[in-house]
Design a protein around this motif. Structure first.
Motif, PDB file in Angstrom:
ATOM      1  N   ILE A 172     -88.572  24.647 -31.207  1.00 13.66           N
ATOM      2  CA  ILE A 172     -88.446  23.227 -30.878  1.00 13.66           C
ATOM      3  C   ILE A 172     -89.751  22.515 -31.240  1.00 13.66           C
ATOM      4  O   ILE A 172     -90.835  22.987 -30.876  1.00 13.66           O
ATOM      5  CB  ILE A 172     -88.144  23.044 -29.380  1.00 13.66           C
ATOM      6  CG1 ILE A 172     -86.844  23.757 -29.001  1.00 13.66           C
ATOM      7  CG2 ILE A 172     -88.090  21.573 -29.001  1.00 13.66           C
ATOM      8  CD1 ILE A 172     -86.665  23.950 -27.513  1.00 13.66           C
ATOM      9  N   GLU A 173     -89.663  21.411 -31.926  1.00 15.69           N
ATOM     10  CA  GLU A 173     -90.858  20.652 -32.317  1.00 15.69           C
ATOM     11  C   GLU A 173     -91.414  19.885 -31.125  1.00 15.69           C
ATOM     12  O   GLU A 173     -90.665  19.352 -30.303  1.00 15.69           O
ATOM     13  CB  GLU A 173     -90.515  19.670 -33.435  1.00 15.69           C
ATOM     14  CG  GLU A 173     -91.708  18.850 -33.911  1.00 15.69           C
ATOM     15  CD  GLU A 173     -91.329  17.727 -34.867  1.00 15.69           C
ATOM     16  OE1 GLU A 173     -92.237  16.954 -35.251  1.00 15.69           O
ATOM     17  OE2 GLU A 173     -90.131  17.602 -35.204  1.00 15.69           O
ATOM     18  N   VAL A 216     -81.792  24.602 -22.219  1.00 16.09           N
ATOM     19  CA  VAL A 216     -80.457  24.023 -22.088  1.00 16.09           C
ATOM     20  C   VAL A 216     -80.349  22.667 -22.786  1.00 16.09           C
ATOM     21  O   VAL A 216     -79.252  22.268 -23.194  1.00 16.09           O
ATOM     22  CB  VAL A 216     -80.059  23.892 -20.594  1.00 16.09           C
ATOM     23  CG1 VAL A 216     -80.653  22.640 -19.941  1.00 16.09           C
ATOM     24  CG2 VAL A 216     -78.543  23.905 -20.436  1.00 16.09           C
ATOM     25  N   LEU A 217     -81.472  21.978 -22.958  1.00 14.75           N
ATOM     26  CA  LEU A 217     -81.428  20.624 -23.526  1.00 14.75           C
ATOM     27  C   LEU A 217     -81.687  20.582 -25.033  1.00 14.75           C
ATOM     28  O   LEU A 217     -81.233  19.649 -25.701  1.00 14.75           O
ATOM     29  CB  LEU A 217     -82.456  19.723 -22.826  1.00 14.75           C
ATOM     30  CG  LEU A 217     -82.194  19.379 -21.363  1.00 14.75           C
ATOM     31  CD1 LEU A 217     -83.375  18.583 -20.788  1.00 14.75           C
ATOM     32  CD2 LEU A 217     -80.897  18.603 -21.200  1.00 14.75           C
ATOM     33  N   ALA A 218     -82.444  21.533 -25.563  1.00  9.40           N
ATOM     34  CA  ALA A 218     -82.911  21.415 -26.951  1.00  9.40           C
ATOM     35  C   ALA A 218     -82.532  22.634 -27.779  1.00  9.40           C
ATOM     36  O   ALA A 218     -82.601  23.778 -27.303  1.00  9.40           O
ATOM     37  CB  ALA A 218     -84.423  21.215 -26.982  1.00  9.40           C
ATOM     38  N   ASN A 219     -82.151  22.370 -29.017  1.00  6.65           N
ATOM     39  CA  ASN A 219     -81.883  23.421 -29.994  1.00  6.65           C
ATOM     40  C   ASN A 219     -83.046  23.542 -30.966  1.00  6.65           C
ATOM     41  O   ASN A 219     -83.839  22.598 -31.130  1.00  6.65           O
ATOM     42  CB  ASN A 219     -80.615  23.084 -30.791  1.00  6.65           C
ATOM     43  CG  ASN A 219     -79.355  23.346 -29.993  1.00  6.65           C
ATOM     44  OD1 ASN A 219     -79.191  24.429 -29.424  1.00  6.65           O
ATOM     45  ND2 ASN A 219     -78.465  22.367 -29.947  1.00  6.65           N
ATOM     46  N   PRO A 220     -83.187  24.686 -31.648  1.00  8.57           N
ATOM     47  CA  PRO A 220     -84.194  24.797 -32.709  1.00  8.57           C
ATOM     48  C   PRO A 220     -84.010  23.673 -33.728  1.00  8.57           C
ATOM     49  O   PRO A 220     -82.889  23.336 -34.107  1.00  8.57           O
ATOM     50  CB  PRO A 220     -83.890  26.174 -33.336  1.00  8.57           C
ATOM     51  CG  PRO A 220     -83.253  26.966 -32.233  1.00  8.57           C
ATOM     52  CD  PRO A 220     -82.440  25.953 -31.450  1.00  8.57           C
ATOM     53  N   LYS A 249     -83.399  13.307 -33.395  1.00  5.94           N
ATOM     54  CA  LYS A 249     -83.534  14.716 -33.018  1.00  5.94           C
ATOM     55  C   LYS A 249     -84.253  14.917 -31.681  1.00  5.94           C
ATOM     56  O   LYS A 249     -84.526  16.044 -31.285  1.00  5.94           O
ATOM     57  CB  LYS A 249     -84.290  15.482 -34.117  1.00  5.94           C
ATOM     58  CG  LYS A 249     -83.508  15.608 -35.414  1.00  5.94           C
ATOM     59  CD  LYS A 249     -84.247  16.497 -36.407  1.00  5.94           C
ATOM     60  CE  LYS A 249     -83.435  16.684 -37.678  1.00  5.94           C
ATOM     61  NZ  LYS A 249     -84.139  17.572 -38.650  1.00  5.94           N
ATOM     62  N   THR A 250     -84.561  13.834 -30.990  1.00  6.27           N
ATOM     63  CA  THR A 250     -85.273  13.947 -29.710  1.00  6.27           C
ATOM     64  C   THR A 250     -84.315  14.409 -28.619  1.00  6.27           C
ATOM     65  O   THR A 250     -83.313  13.754 -28.336  1.00  6.27           O
ATOM     66  CB  THR A 250     -85.906  12.604 -29.315  1.00  6.27           C
ATOM     67  OG1 THR A 250     -86.837  12.219 -30.343  1.00  6.27           O
ATOM     68  CG2 THR A 250     -86.649  12.731 -27.998  1.00  6.27           C
ATOM     69  N   ALA A 251     -84.640  15.554 -28.005  1.00  6.78           N
ATOM     70  CA  ALA A 251     -83.754  16.170 -27.012  1.00  6.78           C
ATOM     71  C   ALA A 251     -84.114  15.794 -25.587  1.00  6.78           C
ATOM     72  O   ALA A 251     -83.228  15.718 -24.729  1.00  6.78           O
ATOM     73  CB  ALA A 251     -83.776  17.692 -27.161  1.00  6.78           C
ATOM     74  N   CYS A 252     -85.396  15.588 -25.307  1.00  8.51           N
ATOM     75  CA  CYS A 252     -85.777  15.194 -23.948  1.00  8.51           C
ATOM     76  C   CYS A 252     -87.220  14.707 -23.915  1.00  8.51           C
ATOM     77  O   CYS A 252     -88.007  14.941 -24.836  1.00  8.51           O
ATOM     78  CB  CYS A 252     -85.586  16.342 -22.945  1.00  8.51           C
ATOM     79  SG  CYS A 252     -86.845  17.624 -22.977  1.00  8.51           S
ATOM     80  N   LEU A 253     -87.513  14.014 -22.823  1.00  8.37           N
ATOM     81  CA  LEU A 253     -88.853  13.507 -22.538  1.00  8.37           C
ATOM     82  C   LEU A 253     -89.386  14.240 -21.315  1.00  8.37           C
ATOM     83  O   LEU A 253     -88.720  14.281 -20.270  1.00  8.37           O
ATOM     84  CB  LEU A 253     -88.780  12.004 -22.263  1.00  8.37           C
ATOM     85  CG  LEU A 253     -89.940  11.336 -21.524  1.00  8.37           C
ATOM     86  CD1 LEU A 253     -91.228  11.431 -22.334  1.00  8.37           C
ATOM     87  CD2 LEU A 253     -89.603   9.882 -21.205  1.00  8.37           C
TER      88      LEU A 253
END
Length: 454
Positions: free
Chosen positions: A181-182, A154-158, A208-212
């Motif tokens: 996802i990297e 839900v938080l990150a896209n390719p 491009k950072t989606a979450c920690l």
């Protein structure tokens, strides 16, 4: 007879799902071969399947070594507290499952996010003034692993990236890379009881950072972050506007000399998805019930993230309904003595293991404060016949029939992870064998003969 055509197609905003033509007059309206399709068989695994890689399985499955037939195998590698039978769940937990099954009320489907009554129980159990929760803030999942997977999805896209601890639980990489996802690795510092290198962490963040991901208490380290350190982590997230996925499956599983602080209780600014479950604290990992707690007091996630999680939950229609039915009794009737006894055993085992391994030349264990694990550094310069931690653990199996996980599995070479859930007599025997193994293979490093002679 005139041909009849039956056509089914969607209306409005729904995508077209089915378009069927049936010719009753003997002539098919569908050509025998589809244009542009190669009619030879060619079935290949998907990109997602090919990108799915579990480092633990890859390393362990490639270990061709056989244990010493003269010594009983002792496995210190499996993060399942039920394996040896010395840590059963509480009878109240088992009875809750029996009652739910016998009631006959939980044989059908539940809402994909979980029964409302079950979500209310979780919300009530984890609610506190610093981090209030309602049923709408809870999504039930098939184990904590699915909770993590849904949060990442839900938080990150390719093409985006996530920040993952090193050393850290290998599933984060497995899930992320399968989604395109990297993974960026931030360092934990063994000399500081595995605290995060905050400067290095912040240097990894980009547009491009989606979450920690913050795992506390930690697998594989057994570390527990202090309140002050957690506040510093939250400050980085707030400064950079990065949401947090808090893997708190070992929440409350801390030893008596320290305190567990749920991350969401320390911040009103940073949106947090906290993942937990029954697996470890209640010692039932096979029951596969987890949850996501949505902490979003500034409405940064808004309805979009909540709706996204609800949509993702519909992919497998939720966790086992019988366990959901038992949840109320599990949370309300499990005695405090059960939790106390579990932690008392784990602390005793950790102290025993740490003390024994700290006395072995060439090993540097890091004392744990919670969870079920202990990390041990290997001073590889004193074991020159082994190229790395994988070879060290292979030979340990071959000669002593003791299996530890090489920490290469957790992106941290030249360490091993020890599971501390084994019975005391097995832990003593395992440590004795590790000592014998190290004494046989230890060599003084060049230039350190004086130290070795002491």
């Amino acid at each position: 007879m005139d041909p009849y055509v039956i056509q089914m197609s969607s209306k409005g905003n729904l995508p077209s799902i089915l378009d069927v033509h049936v010719n009753v007059g003997g002539r098919s309206s569908v050509p025998g071969k589809m244009k542009g399709r190669n009619t030879r068989w060619s079935v290949r695994p998907s990109d997602m399947a090919n990108k799915t890689f579990n480092p633990i399985r890859a390393i362990v499955d490639n270990m061709k070594v056989k244990p010493n037939p003269n010594k009983t195998m002792i496995s210190l590698s499996i993060g399942d507290p039920t394996v040896f039978g010395n840590l059963p769940t509480d009878p109240e937990v088992t009875q809750a499952m029996k009652d739910a099954l016998d009631s006959g009320k939980y044989n059908g489907y539940a809402p994909s996010i979980g029964f409302l009554s079950s979500r209310e129980e979780i919300a009530s159990y984890y609610h506190c003034p610093e981090a209030p929760l309602e049923a709408k803030d809870v999504i039930l999942t098939s184990g904590c692993s699915q909770a993590i997977e849904m949060c990442l999805a839900v938080l990150a896209n390719p093409g985006q990236n996530i920040l993952v601890p090193r050393p850290g639980f290998s599933l984060y990489r497995t899930l992320a890379e399968s989604m395109g996802i990297e993974v960026k690795l931030y360092n934990l510092l063994p000399e500081k009881s595995w605290e995060i290198d905050l400067k290095q962490l912040e240097s990894l963040i980009d547009e491009k950072t989606a979450c920690l991901i913050v795992n506390n208490p930690s697998n594989p380290c057994g570390s527990v972050f202090s309140k002050r350190h957690l506040q510093k982590i939250l400050a980085v997230a707030a400064r950079q506007c990065v949401p947090i996925l808090a893997d708190e499956i070992y929440g409350d599983m801390v030893f008596s000399d320290c305190k567990y602080e749920p991350l969401a209780t320390l911040s009103t600014d940073v949106p947090i998805l906290s993942c937990g479950g029954l697996a470890k604290r209640w010692l039932v990992p096979g029951w596969r019930l987890g949850w996501i707690l949505i902490h979003d007091r500034r409405d940064i996630f808004g309805n979009e993230i909540r709706d996204g999680l609800a949509k993702l939950s519909q992919r497998i229609l939720g966790p086992c309904t019988i366990v959901q039915g038992a949840l109320k009794s599990i949370l309300r009737r499990t005695p405090e003595e059960f939790y106390h006894n579990t932690l008392s055993f784990l602390k005793s085992s950790a102290d025993l293991c740490f003390g024994a391994l700290a006395a072995i030349p060439g090993l540097r264990p890091v004392r744990p404060s919670g969870a079920m694990y202990l990390m041990v550094g290997i001073e590889m310069e004193h074991f020159p016949e082994f190229e790395n931690d994988v070879e060290f653990t292979e030979r340990l199996v071959a000669e002593q029939s003791v299996h530890c996980l090489p920490a290469t599995c957790f992106e941290y070479p030249n360490f091993i992870r020890v599971v501390i859930t084994v019975p005391e007599v097995m832990m003593l025997e395992a440590c004795s064998r590790i000592q014998e193994f190290c004494e046989q293979h230890y060599h003084c490093a060049e230039g350190s003969q004086e130290e070795c002679d002491k």
